[in-house]
Design a protein around this motif. Structure first.
Motif, PDB file in Angstrom:
ATOM      1  N   GLU A   1      15.956  40.239  -8.829  1.00  0.00           N
ATOM      2  CA  GLU A   1      15.967  39.325  -9.933  1.00  0.00           C
ATOM      3  C   GLU A   1      14.560  39.010 -10.590  1.00  0.00           C
ATOM      4  O   GLU A   1      14.007  38.408 -11.475  1.00  0.00           O
ATOM      5  CB  GLU A   1      16.791  38.445  -9.073  1.00  0.00           C
ATOM      6  CG  GLU A   1      17.621  38.001  -9.069  1.00  0.00           C
ATOM      7  CD  GLU A   1      18.712  37.105  -8.053  1.00  0.00           C
ATOM      8  OE1 GLU A   1      19.855  36.345  -7.967  1.00  0.00           O
ATOM      9  OE2 GLU A   1      16.957  36.195  -7.578  1.00  0.00           O
TER      10      GLU A   1
ATOM     11  N   TRP B   1      13.763  38.261 -14.589  1.00  0.00           N
ATOM     12  CA  TRP B   1      12.456  37.125 -15.042  1.00  0.00           C
ATOM     13  C   TRP B   1      11.704  37.233 -15.857  1.00  0.00           C
ATOM     14  O   TRP B   1      11.011  36.529 -16.792  1.00  0.00           O
ATOM     15  CB  TRP B   1      12.754  36.490 -14.001  1.00  0.00           C
ATOM     16  CG  TRP B   1      12.368  34.799 -14.299  1.00  0.00           C
ATOM     17  CD1 TRP B   1      12.730  33.974 -14.559  1.00  0.00           C
ATOM     18  CD2 TRP B   1      10.592  34.298 -14.633  1.00  0.00           C
ATOM     19  NE1 TRP B   1      12.307  32.464 -14.872  1.00  0.00           N
ATOM     20  CE2 TRP B   1      10.812  33.121 -14.502  1.00  0.00           C
ATOM     21  CE3 TRP B   1       9.760  34.728 -13.841  1.00  0.00           C
ATOM     22  CZ2 TRP B   1       9.819  32.447 -14.939  1.00  0.00           C
ATOM     23  CZ3 TRP B   1       8.700  34.362 -14.401  1.00  0.00           C
ATOM     24  CH2 TRP B   1       8.210  33.283 -14.786  1.00  0.00           C
TER      25      TRP B   1
ATOM     26  N   THR C   1      23.301  38.735  -3.303  1.00  0.00           N
ATOM     27  CA  THR C   1      23.432  38.719  -4.895  1.00  0.00           C
ATOM     28  C   THR C   1      22.866  39.488  -4.802  1.00  0.00           C
ATOM     29  O   THR C   1      22.494  40.741  -3.653  1.00  0.00           O
ATOM     30  CB  THR C   1      21.790  37.437  -5.341  1.00  0.00           C
ATOM     31  OG1 THR C   1      21.571  37.951  -6.631  1.00  0.00           O
ATOM     32  CG2 THR C   1      20.166  37.983  -4.030  1.00  0.00           C
TER      33      THR C   1
ATOM     34  N   GLU D   1      26.748  37.600  -7.227  1.00  0.00           N
ATOM     35  CA  GLU D   1      26.248  36.826  -7.489  1.00  0.00           C
ATOM     36  C   GLU D   1      26.738  35.595  -7.043  1.00  0.00           C
ATOM     37  O   GLU D   1      28.131  35.183  -7.457  1.00  0.00           O
ATOM     38  CB  GLU D   1      25.555  36.421  -9.063  1.00  0.00           C
ATOM     39  CG  GLU D   1      24.835  34.622  -8.855  1.00  0.00           C
ATOM     40  CD  GLU D   1      23.558  34.416  -7.890  1.00  0.00           C
ATOM     41  OE1 GLU D   1      23.592  34.007  -6.597  1.00  0.00           O
ATOM     42  OE2 GLU D   1      22.640  35.693  -7.889  1.00  0.00           O
TER      43      GLU D   1
ATOM     44  N   ALA E   1      15.158  33.228  -9.540  1.00  0.00           N
ATOM     45  CA  ALA E   1      14.981  34.428  -9.224  1.00  0.00           C
ATOM     46  C   ALA E   1      13.556  34.261  -7.784  1.00  0.00           C
ATOM     47  O   ALA E   1      13.623  33.622  -7.391  1.00  0.00           O
ATOM     48  CB  ALA E   1      13.859  34.755  -9.799  1.00  0.00           C
TER      49      ALA E   1
END
Length: 492
Positions: free
Chosen positions: A61, A65, A167, A181, A56
């Protein structure tokens, strides 16, 4: 070997008088305080933290997470004002706002009107974002390039000549989301900002200041070096750019215009690793403020008993650019969350009750502090500076110069924290950011002191190389931060 004035040697400690030992301030190294079992826990915790850092790296992200992590451990997701159910002591819940905000709570034994313990951190980090129209071709160099706009207070030259990952998401016109990604898998390519070679820098770069060694408009990524074949498109003018567009279309089913509705972040591709012969430190991008976020979440999840006060972990976006917007700490969203929790725990909904709930909260602004850099120690006041390995840092105020833009918490609150940390045998150090007039900075503390009318103290992990692509924290400080947050959640 030259002795640094701010580091106590064992000889100096042994030569102190009994009165000096009794009356003078002394901050011990965490490693000297921890038991053998705790030292094992230090590295167990560090391994888990390294996994978080790799998984993360951006606020999106880290929101994903966090949601998964707490849900797997029994926390139930709530929506503000929807399906309003009663919450009882011990219940575990969380909220998400726009993929970039999370609030996690364990309901306490006492009414929120009396007190709520809140830890607030941020999950955004300095990085670069692709511009809305990023892709271009440099005809002289015969390469395709990507333009970026840097995010947060970073030293731009530090981001050249290192591997970079991409990302984020692309949202097509019809609302379809495409996840991107590139770089995390070792088989993936990476991106690089090329710097100029030393042999030819004299007239272009040598006379620039450190802030302009590489300028913002020069933070451009190498995107590709193959042209589209003439057989495939004989009339193509920008053959290198067109080849990249073809690859993106084949892999993601997008066209160039789709990049205008994308959030594509460029983050450090340097792998989080232990630093030093003894593995005493961890190097990684995103310690600021991933280290405080992760330890805060972990401390809340690890609570074994129902806390006396409702414990809340609130995680925000955009701290690095002023905490603005509807996902930043200045947003009203967290007040909506507090009101929702208040109502669900049986407190009648009223403006007065809301004001009391907010005002009676005690908050830790969980953000990193600046540890003394052994190469550049003079920017600190050695008597009031954080030292790597001596525990979690407590800052009565932040700000710049004459405490500008700081909330400067009450002495009574500092005494309360000293008491619970001392009782919990937590390594901690009361510090300032740097020497007076050397610079400064701020955290989310002032926003909650103002909008909640509550007491807020900055408590976080000391860091060397803050805002760089490879920040450094000490494993003992990581563990001390975790312990400090856990003790705070458990306190009366």
């Amino acid at each position: 070997m030259t002795k640094l004035p701010f580091v106590e040697s064992n000889d100096e400690e042994e030569n102190k008088s009994s009165l000096e030992k009794k009356l003078a301030t002394k901050y011990e190294f965490g490693w000297d305080i921890f038991t053998d079992n705790q030292k094992k826990e230090v590295f167990s915790l560090a391994e888990d933290y390294l996994e978080f850092l790799r998984a993360a790296r951006t606020e999106r992200e880290r929101t994903i997470w966090t949601s998964k992590y707490v849900e797997e451990r029994g926390f139930k997701r709530l929506e503000i004002g929807k399906n309003v159910s009663v919450l009882n002591p011990g219940d575990k819940v969380y909220y998400v706002n726009r993929f970039k905000n999370v609030a996690i709570a364990v309901i306490g034994q006492k009414s929120m009107l009396e007190k709520t313990h809140i830890i607030g951190s941020h999950i955004d980090t300095p990085r670069m974002d692709l511009k809305m129209r990023p892709l271009y071709e440099d005809g002289k160099a015969s390469v395709a390039m990507l333009k970026t706009h840097y995010y947060g207070g970073l030293k731009k030259y530090q981001w050249a000549c290192i591997p970079l990952h991409m990302t984020g998401i692309i949202v097509k016109r019809d609302g379809t989301k495409v996840n991107v990604e590139i770089g995390k898998d070792p088989k993936d390519p990476v991106f690089v900002i090329p710097d100029i070679l030393p042999h030819l820098m004299a007239n272009v770069q040598a006379k620039r200041t450190t802030t302009t060694v590489i300028k913002g408009e020069e933070l451009n990524l190498l995107a590709g070096g193959f042209p589209i074949s003439k057989e495939e498109d004989k009339k193509a003018k920008n053959r290198f750019k067109l080849y990249i567009l073809k690859l993106l279309n084949e892999k993601y089913d997008i066209i160039e215009e789709d990049l205008q509705s994308a959030e594509l972040n460029i983050v450090s591709g340097l792998d989080p690793r232990y630093v030093g012969f003894d593995k005493s430190m961890i190097g990684a991008a995103g310690h600021d403020d991933g280290v405080c976020t992760w330890t805060g979440i972990r401390a809340l999840v690890d609570l074994k008993e129902t806390p006396k006060n409702t414990a809340v972990m609130s995680i925000f976006d955009k701290e690095e650019i002023g905490s603005n917007g509807n996902t930043g700490a200045q947003s009203a969203w967290i007040r909506f969350v507090m009101n929702d929790l208040m109502v669900r725990t049986g407190i009648p909904e009223s403006l007065t009750n809301m004001h009391l709930t907010l005002s009676n909260s005690l908050m830790l602004s969980a953000d990193v502090g600046a540890a003394i850099n052994p190469i550049f120690p003079t920017v600190h006041d050695p008597l009031n500076a954080a030292i790597l390995g001596k525990g979690v840092v407590v800052e009565k105020h932040t700000g710049a110069r004459g405490k500008s833009s700081s909330s400067d918490v009450l002495a009574e609150v500092m005494a309360y924290l000293r008491n619970i940390f001392d009782e919990g045998k937590i390594p901690y150090q009361v510090v300032e950011l740097g020497a007076v007039d050397e610079g400064g900075g701020g955290t989310i503390a002032k926003f909650f002191a103002e909008s909640f009318n509550c007491d807020v103290v900055d408590v976080g992990t000391p860091v060397i190389g803050m805002h760089s692509p490879y920040e450094i924290v000490h494993v003992a400080d990581l563990y001390a931060t975790y312990l400090a947050y856990k003790v705070f959640y458990e306190a009366k």
